[in-house]
Write an enzyme that holds these catalytic residues in place. Structure first.
Site, PDB file in Angstrom:
ATOM      1  N   HIS A 161       0.833  -1.208   0.000  1.00  0.00           N
ATOM      2  CA  HIS A 161       0.000   0.000   0.000  1.00  0.00           C
ATOM      3  C   HIS A 161       0.865   1.254   0.000  1.00  0.00           C
ATOM      4  O   HIS A 161       0.595   2.214  -0.737  1.00  0.00           O
ATOM      5  CB  HIS A 161      -0.938   0.014   1.206  1.00  0.00           C
ATOM      6  CG  HIS A 161      -1.921  -1.109   1.206  1.00  0.00           C
ATOM      7  ND1 HIS A 161      -2.846  -1.291   2.216  1.00  0.00           N
ATOM      8  CD2 HIS A 161      -2.142  -2.121   0.314  1.00  0.00           C
ATOM      9  CE1 HIS A 161      -3.581  -2.363   1.953  1.00  0.00           C
ATOM     10  NE2 HIS A 161      -3.167  -2.882   0.809  1.00  0.00           N
TER      11      HIS A 161
ATOM     12  N   HIS B 161      -8.815  -2.244  -5.679  1.00  0.00           N
ATOM     13  CA  HIS B 161      -7.768  -2.595  -4.712  1.00  0.00           C
ATOM     14  C   HIS B 161      -6.744  -3.538  -5.343  1.00  0.00           C
ATOM     15  O   HIS B 161      -5.542  -3.444  -5.033  1.00  0.00           O
ATOM     16  CB  HIS B 161      -8.350  -3.232  -3.454  1.00  0.00           C
ATOM     17  CG  HIS B 161      -7.323  -3.372  -2.380  1.00  0.00           C
ATOM     18  ND1 HIS B 161      -6.936  -2.328  -1.573  1.00  0.00           N
ATOM     19  CD2 HIS B 161      -6.549  -4.431  -2.023  1.00  0.00           C
ATOM     20  CE1 HIS B 161      -5.976  -2.732  -0.753  1.00  0.00           C
ATOM     21  NE2 HIS B 161      -5.723  -4.004  -1.001  1.00  0.00           N
TER      22      HIS B 161
ATOM     23  N   ASP C 113      -2.687  -2.841  -5.390  1.00  0.00           N
ATOM     24  CA  ASP C 113      -1.608  -3.783  -5.058  1.00  0.00           C
ATOM     25  C   ASP C 113      -0.659  -3.976  -6.240  1.00  0.00           C
ATOM     26  O   ASP C 113       0.565  -4.053  -6.064  1.00  0.00           O
ATOM     27  CB  ASP C 113      -2.199  -5.134  -4.663  1.00  0.00           C
ATOM     28  CG  ASP C 113      -2.828  -5.135  -3.281  1.00  0.00           C
ATOM     29  OD1 ASP C 113      -2.593  -4.183  -2.508  1.00  0.00           O
ATOM     30  OD2 ASP C 113      -3.559  -6.090  -2.972  1.00  0.00           O
TER      31      ASP C 113
ATOM     32  N   HIS D 247      -0.171 -11.093  -5.526  1.00  0.00           N
ATOM     33  CA  HIS D 247       1.177 -10.645  -5.184  1.00  0.00           C
ATOM     34  C   HIS D 247       2.265 -11.512  -5.812  1.00  0.00           C
ATOM     35  O   HIS D 247       3.283 -10.997  -6.280  1.00  0.00           O
ATOM     36  CB  HIS D 247       1.346 -10.604  -3.666  1.00  0.00           C
ATOM     37  CG  HIS D 247       0.498  -9.570  -3.003  1.00  0.00           C
ATOM     38  ND1 HIS D 247       0.599  -8.220  -3.283  1.00  0.00           N
ATOM     39  CD2 HIS D 247      -0.491  -9.682  -2.073  1.00  0.00           C
ATOM     40  CE1 HIS D 247      -0.271  -7.557  -2.553  1.00  0.00           C
ATOM     41  NE2 HIS D 247      -0.950  -8.418  -1.820  1.00  0.00           N
TER      42      HIS D 247
END
Length: 274
Positions: free
Chosen positions: A67, A219, A223, A247
């Site tokens: 973030h 969101h 990321d 991720h």
């Protein structure tokens, strides 16, 4: 390429997003890339220093950096020394907005310019139905979030960076499926988040108010931006497409981008102990 650091030190306090542990984050002006400090270690924010991608991105011993990295990418900060008093960044309101607001309020200090990054070729990472790809471009980023067989279905978003980030990406909060909450609690995850700092995707609808009707994909984009900024490449220099990204895929693409640089940015000094 323009380089910037902060005009003055900045301190934020909160609870680690997953651990719930109190943490103070102090950001100081720098000139040697972006790096995180914890217990005497200096960990440059580069893909090679990623030590975990489960539920967050971890650099060395410091978790949930994505973030803040997203906020740095789109406030165009290239050099910063970040110290933490616990091994995880705070969740704050579950988004990157508090970081963006604090960084902009502190102000930027320009540094000597550096050569613009150049890629030898486009890069792509694929695993099953997941793929992420990037090429030299002008900041056009597309992200697709897909929950097969779920009411949420497919959410797709295309933005221009860095301009769209503060209003359309930074406020998007972290997300969780309602069915995953018992397991998350059992594994002591999300302990630094409250009802207002997480988007709960229920079986039929969102469980609680949302900031955007498509907040989950926003969101995911947040990321993605943070993870790819481990390359040091400004978002405005890339065109990126991500489908079912996470991720792990983001970091794999970040490493591929770093390997594909014609003239890699000056590599920060390695992790060192005081």
């Amino acid at each position: 390429m323009n380089r910037n650091t902060l005009r003055a030190p900045l301190t934020l306090r909160g609870l680690g997003l997953h651990s719930g542990e109190p943490v103070t984050v102090t950001m100081r002006p720098g000139g040697d890339g972006i790096a995180f400090h914890y217990r005497g270690e200096r960990v440059p924010a580069v893909p090679a220093n990623v030590t975990g991608t489960s539920r967050c991105t971890r650099l060395g011993p410091v978790s949930t950096v994505e973030h803040l990295m997203s906020a740095l990418a789109c406030t165009q900060i290239t050099d910063l020394e970040i110290s933490v008093t616990a091994p995880e960044l705070p969740g704050l309101d579950g988004s990157a907005l508090p970081y963006v607001q604090a960084l902009l309020a502190t102000g930027l200090h320009p540094l000597a310019a550096a050569p613009a990054p150049r890629l030898r070729h486009p890069v792509r990472y694929t695993q099953g139905a997941t793929y992420v790809e990037a090429r030299a471009g002008t900041g056009r980023w597309t992200c697709v979030y897909h929950l097969e067989g779920h009411w949420l279905g497919v959410q797709s978003l295309t933005v221009r960076l860095p301009g769209d980030h503060p209003d359309h990406i930074a406020p998007a909060r972290t997300l969780v499926l309602a069915e995953e909450i018992p397991a998350a609690r059992a594994h002591r995850l999300g302990r630094g988040l409250g009802p207002d700092s997480v988007v709960v995707i229920g079986a039929q609808t969102y469980e609680g108010p949302v900031r955007f009707s498509d907040e989950p994909v926003r969101h995911k984009m947040l990321d993605l931006i943070g993870d790819l900024y481990l390359t040091g490449i400004p978002p405005a220099h890339l065109d990126v497409t991500a489908h079912r990204s996470g991720h792990q895929a983001n970091v794999r693409l970040a490493q591929a981008l770093t390997d594909a640089l014609v003239r890699p940015r000056r590599i920060p000094s390695p992790v060192r102990r005081r």
